[in-house]
Design a protein around this motif. Structure first.
Motif, PDB file in Angstrom:
ATOM      1  N   ALA A  92      -0.246  -4.212  -7.689  1.00  0.00           N
ATOM      2  CA  ALA A  92      -0.309  -4.138  -6.221  1.00  0.00           C
ATOM      3  C   ALA A  92      -1.506  -3.294  -5.826  1.00  0.00           C
ATOM      4  N   ILE A  93      -2.277  -3.794  -4.872  1.00  0.00           N
ATOM      5  CA  ILE A  93      -3.409  -3.027  -4.336  1.00  0.00           C
ATOM      6  C   ILE A  93      -3.284  -3.031  -2.817  1.00  0.00           C
ATOM      7  N   ALA A  94      -3.469  -1.862  -2.217  1.00  0.00           N
ATOM      8  CA  ALA A  94      -3.304  -1.773  -0.760  1.00  0.00           C
ATOM      9  C   ALA A  94      -4.575  -1.220  -0.137  1.00  0.00           C
ATOM     10  N   GLY A  95      -4.853  -1.636   1.095  1.00  0.00           N
ATOM     11  CA  GLY A  95      -6.032  -1.138   1.800  1.00  0.00           C
ATOM     12  C   GLY A  95      -6.305  -1.976   3.026  1.00  0.00           C
ATOM     13  N   ASN A  96      -7.526  -1.846   3.500  1.00  0.00           N
ATOM     14  CA  ASN A  96      -7.935  -2.637   4.670  1.00  0.00           C
ATOM     15  C   ASN A  96      -9.286  -3.255   4.337  1.00  0.00           C
ATOM     16  N   GLY A  97      -9.244  -4.487   3.813  1.00  0.00           N
ATOM     17  CA  GLY A  97     -10.490  -5.125   3.371  1.00  0.00           C
ATOM     18  C   GLY A  97     -10.768  -4.805   1.910  1.00  0.00           C
ATOM     19  N   GLN A 145      -2.052  -8.214  -2.916  1.00  0.00           N
ATOM     20  CA  GLN A 145      -3.037  -7.495  -2.089  1.00  0.00           C
ATOM     21  C   GLN A 145      -2.439  -7.273  -0.705  1.00  0.00           C
ATOM     22  N   LEU A 146      -2.181  -6.006  -0.357  1.00  0.00           N
ATOM     23  CA  LEU A 146      -1.543  -5.700   0.933  1.00  0.00           C
ATOM     24  C   LEU A 146      -2.588  -5.152   1.888  1.00  0.00           C
ATOM     25  N   GLU A 147      -2.709  -5.800   3.020  1.00  0.00           N
ATOM     26  CA  GLU A 147      -3.760  -5.430   3.979  1.00  0.00           C
ATOM     27  C   GLU A 147      -3.140  -4.948   5.288  1.00  0.00           C
ATOM     28  N   HIS A 148      -3.694  -3.884   5.846  1.00  0.00           N
ATOM     29  CA  HIS A 148      -3.261  -3.407   7.170  1.00  0.00           C
ATOM     30  C   HIS A 148      -4.267  -2.359   7.630  1.00  0.00           C
ATOM     31  N   ALA A 149      -4.499  -2.314   8.933  1.00  0.00           N
ATOM     32  CA  ALA A 149      -5.439  -1.315   9.461  1.00  0.00           C
ATOM     33  C   ALA A 149      -4.976   0.108   9.123  1.00  0.00           C
ATOM     34  N   ALA A 150      -3.649   0.309   9.053  1.00  0.00           N
ATOM     35  CA  ALA A 150      -3.127   1.654   8.766  1.00  0.00           C
ATOM     36  C   ALA A 150      -3.358   2.070   7.311  1.00  0.00           C
ATOM     37  N   LEU A 151      -3.854   1.103   6.500  1.00  0.00           N
ATOM     38  CA  LEU A 151      -4.108   1.416   5.087  1.00  0.00           C
ATOM     39  C   LEU A 151      -5.600   1.649   4.831  1.00  0.00           C
ATOM     40  N   ALA A 152      -6.384   1.730   5.907  1.00  0.00           N
ATOM     41  CA  ALA A 152      -7.840   1.887   5.760  1.00  0.00           C
ATOM     42  C   ALA A 152      -8.167   3.151   4.962  1.00  0.00           C
ATOM     43  N   GLN A 153      -7.385   4.211   5.187  1.00  0.00           N
ATOM     44  CA  GLN A 153      -7.538   5.447   4.417  1.00  0.00           C
ATOM     45  C   GLN A 153      -6.174   5.794   3.856  1.00  0.00           C
ATOM     46  N   TYR A 154      -6.173   6.444   2.704  1.00  0.00           N
ATOM     47  CA  TYR A 154      -4.896   6.755   2.063  1.00  0.00           C
ATOM     48  C   TYR A 154      -4.092   7.788   2.856  1.00  0.00           C
ATOM     49  N   ALA A 178       3.214   4.262   0.812  1.00  0.00           N
ATOM     50  CA  ALA A 178       4.552   4.123   0.219  1.00  0.00           C
ATOM     51  C   ALA A 178       5.260   2.909   0.821  1.00  0.00           C
ATOM     52  N   GLN A 179       5.076   2.703   2.125  1.00  0.00           N
ATOM     53  CA  GLN A 179       5.694   1.525   2.761  1.00  0.00           C
ATOM     54  C   GLN A 179       5.140   0.239   2.146  1.00  0.00           C
ATOM     55  N   ALA A 180       3.810   0.193   2.014  1.00  0.00           N
ATOM     56  CA  ALA A 180       3.176  -1.026   1.487  1.00  0.00           C
ATOM     57  C   ALA A 180       3.574  -1.278   0.033  1.00  0.00           C
ATOM     58  N   PHE A 181       3.539  -0.241  -0.780  1.00  0.00           N
ATOM     59  CA  PHE A 181       3.857  -0.423  -2.204  1.00  0.00           C
ATOM     60  C   PHE A 181       5.335  -0.796  -2.398  1.00  0.00           C
ATOM     61  N   ALA A 182       6.211  -0.200  -1.588  1.00  0.00           N
ATOM     62  CA  ALA A 182       7.640  -0.547  -1.706  1.00  0.00           C
ATOM     63  C   ALA A 182       7.839  -2.015  -1.309  1.00  0.00           C
ATOM     64  N   GLN A 183       7.102  -2.448  -0.293  1.00  0.00           N
ATOM     65  CA  GLN A 183       7.170  -3.869   0.122  1.00  0.00           C
ATOM     66  C   GLN A 183       6.742  -4.776  -1.042  1.00  0.00           C
ATOM     67  N   ALA A 184       5.639  -4.405  -1.702  1.00  0.00           N
ATOM     68  CA  ALA A 184       5.149  -5.216  -2.829  1.00  0.00           C
ATOM     69  C   ALA A 184       6.164  -5.240  -3.964  1.00  0.00           C
ATOM     70  N   ILE A 211      -4.203 -14.182  -6.842  1.00  0.00           N
ATOM     71  CA  ILE A 211      -4.103 -13.079  -5.871  1.00  0.00           C
ATOM     72  C   ILE A 211      -3.300 -13.563  -4.674  1.00  0.00           C
ATOM     73  N   SER A 212      -2.213 -12.851  -4.339  1.00  0.00           N
ATOM     74  CA  SER A 212      -1.509 -13.208  -3.105  1.00  0.00           C
ATOM     75  C   SER A 212      -1.780 -12.128  -2.073  1.00  0.00           C
ATOM     76  N   LYS A 213      -2.384 -12.561  -0.974  1.00  0.00           N
ATOM     77  CA  LYS A 213      -2.813 -11.609   0.052  1.00  0.00           C
ATOM     78  C   LYS A 213      -1.740 -11.587   1.139  1.00  0.00           C
ATOM     79  N   LEU A 214      -1.192 -10.409   1.412  1.00  0.00           N
ATOM     80  CA  LEU A 214      -0.114 -10.307   2.404  1.00  0.00           C
ATOM     81  C   LEU A 214      -0.503  -9.298   3.478  1.00  0.00           C
ATOM     82  N   ALA A 215       0.000  -9.534   4.689  1.00  0.00           N
ATOM     83  CA  ALA A 215      -0.132  -8.502   5.722  1.00  0.00           C
ATOM     84  C   ALA A 215       0.958  -7.482   5.423  1.00  0.00           C
ATOM     85  N   ALA A 216       0.568  -6.234   5.232  1.00  0.00           N
ATOM     86  CA  ALA A 216       1.581  -5.210   4.960  1.00  0.00           C
ATOM     87  C   ALA A 216       2.418  -4.986   6.213  1.00  0.00           C
TER      88      ALA A 216
END
Ligand SMILES: Cc1cc2nc3c(=O)[nH]c(=O)nc-3n(C[C@H](O)[C@H](O)[C@H](O)COP(=O)(O)OP(=O)(O)OC[C@H]3O[C@@H](n4cnc5c(N)ncnc54)[C@H](O)[C@@H]3O)c2cc1C
Length: 325
Positions: A40-45, A63-72, A78-84, A173-178
């Motif tokens: 699982a990889i999380a971020g914004n772009g 691959q979890l994408e969300h604007a709130a993941l732009a910076q760690y 934790a929300q994104a990784f638990a979702q994955a 690669i499966s790209k998801l909106a976190a």
């Protein structure tokens, strides 16, 4: 059948090297339990980081994408990784015990109702009954723990699991909106004040030269820096001189500092207290320079030089520089 999910770290869209150690641990668990591993990889772009991770033989990349993941921040990640982990049906979740890994995994474990073992240095057994080895009391005791919950979360020590090599091929690669619950975020990224250095990072360097109180005064730490620079290495320090304010605290090696395992570790004027040893005994070759022949550092040193560091270190630096031409 088990499914192991690696929580990858990225900074500025680049995969952190430490992730490769978690991949090695995940492969070992997958092999021991007859399962497969995913990442699982999380971020914004983070398309580039996801593509890079696709070369390590994982069954899938999430691959979890969300604007709130732009910076760690620990809460959003934790929300994104638990979702994955839920989406992939992971039975094991593995991260390297870096500052981020240590920060985010307990929150992921709580969200998954999972038991957790931190700072794992070895994995024993096969099948369902894996046993995790982890250092306790500054590494003087190795505890063996089992986790009984259906989902198990681990952080592994990077120094005990080598970096995975690219395996060829390309994982899907499966790209998801976190799905980030913004109302639950009580942390905000404000800024990063990174220390800029020409030297390699302490935890990644193949040579580390560390100095201690034997240097007598902050102005003498340059002897350690000159030797490190001649060898193309990183500089480290004992806590005594960090506490004295001679050097920044992110240079500290030991139980309450960084754990390093370079090819070559040179301890200059360091006594070798157990709390210091906890951070460097995984080094391949240890050299100690100390004027006290009974200093405990010699009990872990491969090469010991009983000498006055003010004579030995400049001489060593001069000779190495001369050999390099
Ligand atoms: C909870 C806890 C956590 C801790 N965590 C850490 C940690 O993460 N990392 C860490 O390093 N420490 C840690 N410590 C501190 C640790 O116990 C020691 O106090 C510390 O490591 C000592 O640092 P030192 O070896 O530089 O100093 P000293 O113990 O004072 O040793 C200096 C050495 O220099 C030698 N020397 C003196 N002059 C010369 C000379 N001219 N030439 C050659 N040698 C010379 C002496 O023989 C001596 O061996 C921790 C302590 C506690 C209680």
């Amino acid at each position: 059948m088990s499914k192991v999910l690696v929580l990858a770290e990225q900074q500025g869209g680049k995969v952190a090297k430490a992730t490769l150690n978690a991949i090695t641990a995940a492969k070992a668990i997958a092999q021991k339990t007859g399962g497969s591993f995913e990442i699982a990889i999380a971020g914004n772009g983070v398309d580039g980081a996801a593509a890079e991770l696709a070369g390590y033989g994982a069954a899938a990349i999430h691959q979890l994408e969300h604007a709130a993941l732009a910076q760690y921040t620990a809460q959003a990640y934790a929300q994104a990784f638990a979702q994955a982990a839920k989406a992939s049906g992971a039975t094991f979740v593995v991260a390297t015990a870096t500052a981020i890994g240590k920060d985010v995994t307990p929150r992921v474990a709580a969200r998954l109702d999972a038991g957790m073992a931190s700072d794992v240095v070895g994995i024993e057994g096969e099948g369902a009954a894996l046993v995790y080895k982890r250092p306790m009391w500054a590494g003087n005791v190795i505890g063996k723990v089992k986790i009984n919950t259906p989902v198990k979360v681990l952080t592994v020590r990077g120094t005990d699991f080598g970096a995975a090599a690219p395996a060829g091929g390309s994982s899907p690669i499966s790209k998801l909106a976190a799905q980030i619950d913004a109302g639950a975020l009580r942390m905000k990224y404000v800024g990063l004040e990174a220390v800029k250095s020409e030297r390699p990072a302490l935890t990644e360097a193949s040579v580390v030269v560390s100095g201690g109180r034997g240097l007598k005064d902050a102005s003498n730490f340059k002897l350690v820096e000159q030797l490190a620079d001649t060898l193309g290495g990183a500089v480290g320090a004992s806590r005594a001189i960090v506490d004295a304010g001679w050097v920044p605290n992110d240079w500290q090696v030991g139980q309450t500092g960084k754990v390093v395992a370079p090819k070559l570790y040179i301890a200059v004027g360091i006594s070798g207290a157990i709390q210091h040893l906890a951070g460097m005994t995984g080094s391949k070759t240890i050299v100690a320079i100390n004027k006290d022949p009974d200093a405990p550092i010699f009990s872990v040193a491969d090469y010991g030089l009983v000498a006055d560091l003010f004579e030995a270190v400049p001489e060593l630096t001069r000779r190495i520089a001369a050999r390099k031409g």
